[in-house]
Design a protein around this motif. Structure first.
Motif, mmCIF file in Angstrom:
data_model
loop_
_atom_site.group_PDB
_atom_site.id
_atom_site.type_symbol
_atom_site.label_atom_id
_atom_site.label_comp_id
_atom_site.label_asym_id
_atom_site.label_seq_id
_atom_site.Cartn_x
_atom_site.Cartn_y
_atom_site.Cartn_z
ATOM 1 N N GLY A 1 -5.518 -19.441 0.737
ATOM 2 C CA GLY A 1 -5.481 -17.880 1.130
ATOM 3 C C GLY A 1 -6.453 -17.289 0.137
ATOM 4 O O GLY A 1 -6.389 -15.949 0.305
ATOM 5 N N GLN A 2 -7.430 -17.717 -0.548
ATOM 6 C CA GLN A 2 -8.159 -17.006 -1.247
ATOM 7 C C GLN A 2 -9.538 -16.224 -0.541
ATOM 8 O O GLN A 2 -10.115 -15.407 -1.128
ATOM 9 C CB GLN A 2 -8.759 -18.103 -2.526
ATOM 10 C CG GLN A 2 -9.732 -18.966 -2.025
ATOM 11 C CD GLN A 2 -10.134 -19.830 -3.193
ATOM 12 O OE1 GLN A 2 -9.690 -19.708 -4.283
ATOM 13 N NE2 GLN A 2 -10.755 -21.064 -2.850
ATOM 14 N N HIS A 3 -9.695 -16.424 0.576
ATOM 15 C CA HIS A 3 -10.674 -15.675 1.284
ATOM 16 C C HIS A 3 -10.169 -14.385 1.788
ATOM 17 O O HIS A 3 -10.900 -13.619 2.255
ATOM 18 C CB HIS A 3 -10.820 -16.478 2.388
ATOM 19 C CG HIS A 3 -9.797 -16.636 3.739
ATOM 20 N ND1 HIS A 3 -8.883 -17.505 3.192
ATOM 21 C CD2 HIS A 3 -9.617 -16.213 4.824
ATOM 22 C CE1 HIS A 3 -8.044 -17.638 4.363
ATOM 23 N NE2 HIS A 3 -8.416 -16.617 5.168
ATOM 24 N N ILE A 4 -9.103 -13.851 1.499
ATOM 25 C CA ILE A 4 -8.319 -12.468 1.604
ATOM 26 C C ILE A 4 -8.181 -11.995 0.294
ATOM 27 O O ILE A 4 -7.305 -12.353 -0.667
ATOM 28 C CB ILE A 4 -7.211 -12.443 2.546
ATOM 29 C CG1 ILE A 4 -7.377 -13.239 3.881
ATOM 30 C CG2 ILE A 4 -6.521 -11.216 2.492
ATOM 31 C CD1 ILE A 4 -8.342 -12.538 4.715
ATOM 32 N N ALA A 5 -8.772 -10.655 0.214
ATOM 33 C CA ALA A 5 -8.487 -9.962 -1.200
ATOM 34 C C ALA A 5 -7.466 -9.114 -0.940
ATOM 35 O O ALA A 5 -6.669 -9.085 -0.150
ATOM 36 C CB ALA A 5 -9.898 -9.018 -1.391
ATOM 37 N N THR A 6 -6.920 -8.593 -2.173
ATOM 38 C CA THR A 6 -5.879 -7.468 -2.341
ATOM 39 C C THR A 6 -6.164 -6.671 -3.471
ATOM 40 O O THR A 6 -7.279 -6.978 -4.402
ATOM 41 C CB THR A 6 -4.726 -8.337 -2.418
ATOM 42 O OG1 THR A 6 -3.547 -7.441 -2.562
ATOM 43 C CG2 THR A 6 -4.352 -8.950 -3.806
ATOM 44 N N ALA A 7 -5.626 -5.617 -3.751
ATOM 45 C CA ALA A 7 -6.083 -4.641 -4.602
ATOM 46 C C ALA A 7 -4.649 -3.601 -4.885
ATOM 47 O O ALA A 7 -3.798 -3.759 -4.148
ATOM 48 C CB ALA A 7 -7.238 -3.791 -4.311
ATOM 49 N N SER A 8 -4.443 -3.134 -5.912
ATOM 50 C CA SER A 8 -3.552 -2.373 -6.504
ATOM 51 C C SER A 8 -4.186 -1.173 -7.156
ATOM 52 O O SER A 8 -5.552 -1.085 -7.796
ATOM 53 C CB SER A 8 -2.664 -2.615 -7.270
ATOM 54 O OG SER A 8 -1.788 -3.795 -6.822
ATOM 55 N N PHE A 9 -3.765 0.009 -7.049
ATOM 56 C CA PHE A 9 -4.293 1.405 -7.648
ATOM 57 C C PHE A 9 -3.330 2.242 -8.547
ATOM 58 O O PHE A 9 -2.289 2.317 -8.107
ATOM 59 C CB PHE A 9 -5.028 2.198 -6.511
ATOM 60 C CG PHE A 9 -5.944 1.472 -5.585
ATOM 61 C CD1 PHE A 9 -7.235 1.400 -5.757
ATOM 62 C CD2 PHE A 9 -5.182 0.726 -4.667
ATOM 63 C CE1 PHE A 9 -8.213 0.859 -4.866
ATOM 64 C CE2 PHE A 9 -6.256 -0.161 -3.719
ATOM 65 C CZ PHE A 9 -7.505 0.009 -4.000
ATOM 66 N N LEU A 10 -4.054 2.709 -9.486
ATOM 67 C CA LEU A 10 -3.443 3.864 -10.120
ATOM 68 C C LEU A 10 -4.153 5.015 -10.527
ATOM 69 O O LEU A 10 -5.369 4.882 -10.694
ATOM 70 C CB LEU A 10 -3.100 3.517 -11.533
ATOM 71 C CG LEU A 10 -1.751 2.101 -11.602
ATOM 72 C CD1 LEU A 10 -1.921 1.784 -13.021
ATOM 73 C CD2 LEU A 10 -0.668 2.481 -11.370
ATOM 74 N N VAL A 11 -3.834 6.299 -10.205
ATOM 75 C CA VAL A 11 -4.336 7.564 -10.727
ATOM 76 C C VAL A 11 -3.484 8.026 -11.639
ATOM 77 O O VAL A 11 -2.226 8.372 -11.278
ATOM 78 C CB VAL A 11 -4.730 8.255 -9.263
ATOM 79 C CG1 VAL A 11 -5.303 9.625 -9.835
ATOM 80 C CG2 VAL A 11 -5.738 7.628 -8.457
#
Length: 161
Positions: free
Chosen positions: A74-84
């Motif tokens: 599954g490593q060909h799909i990225a993910t991310a999380s964000f904080l402001v």
């Protein structure tokens, strides 16, 4: 605004607003009440991912973490999380971090990017991700216990790269 890879010395500055956001309980299903060291592995990504900071006037005003959504096949799909940092909201920091992450994922040759758990009542985030080209591909009903809204869904959002 400068966006650069986070270094170890940045973590205490990120943690200040990380903890505020997590303890508010409105946007992430992360543990509350974490110490500086307990929270570190939840936010500071190891290779092949990375954590970045957004800097404005010498202050860290936001952060994002990104990497493969799943290991192995599954490593060909990225993910991310964000904080402001809430003291700096409504200044386009999330949009700039989102653009950075999309460019990073394209440059790293990911096939797509998936957000696994966008709180459906987080209107600002849902609107931003849609504006940046994400679509909601499903919602897990009542998967998040929001302190004001009660049980709300978690969107799975996706963008093909």
């Amino acid at each position: 605004m400068e966006i650069r890879r986070a270094v170890d010395e940045d973590w205490p500055k990120i943690f200040r607003f990380y903890r505020e956001i997590m303890d508010a309980g409105r946007t992430y299903a992360f543990p509350t009440g974490q110490t500086l060291e307990q929270a570190r592995p939840w936010w500071m990504e190891a290779d092949p991912g990375q954590t970045v900071v957004a800097i404005e006037d010498g202050e860290i005003v936001g952060s994002a973490k990104m990497g493969p959504n799943r290991p192995g096949r599954g490593q060909h799909i990225a993910t991310a999380s964000f904080l402001v940092d809430q003291r700096y909201k409504n200044r386009g920091i999330g949009r700039r971090l989102g653009g950075y992450v999309l460019d990073w994922a394209r440059d790293a040759r990911y096939h797509g990017i998936q957000f696994n758990a966008v709180v459906e009542s987080n209107d600002a985030a849902v609107h931003l991700w849609k504006a940046l080209g994400f679509e909601t591909i499903g919602t897990v009903p009542q998967a998040f216990d929001h302190p004001e809204d009660g049980l709300v869904g978690l969107h799975v959002m996706y963008q093909k790269l």
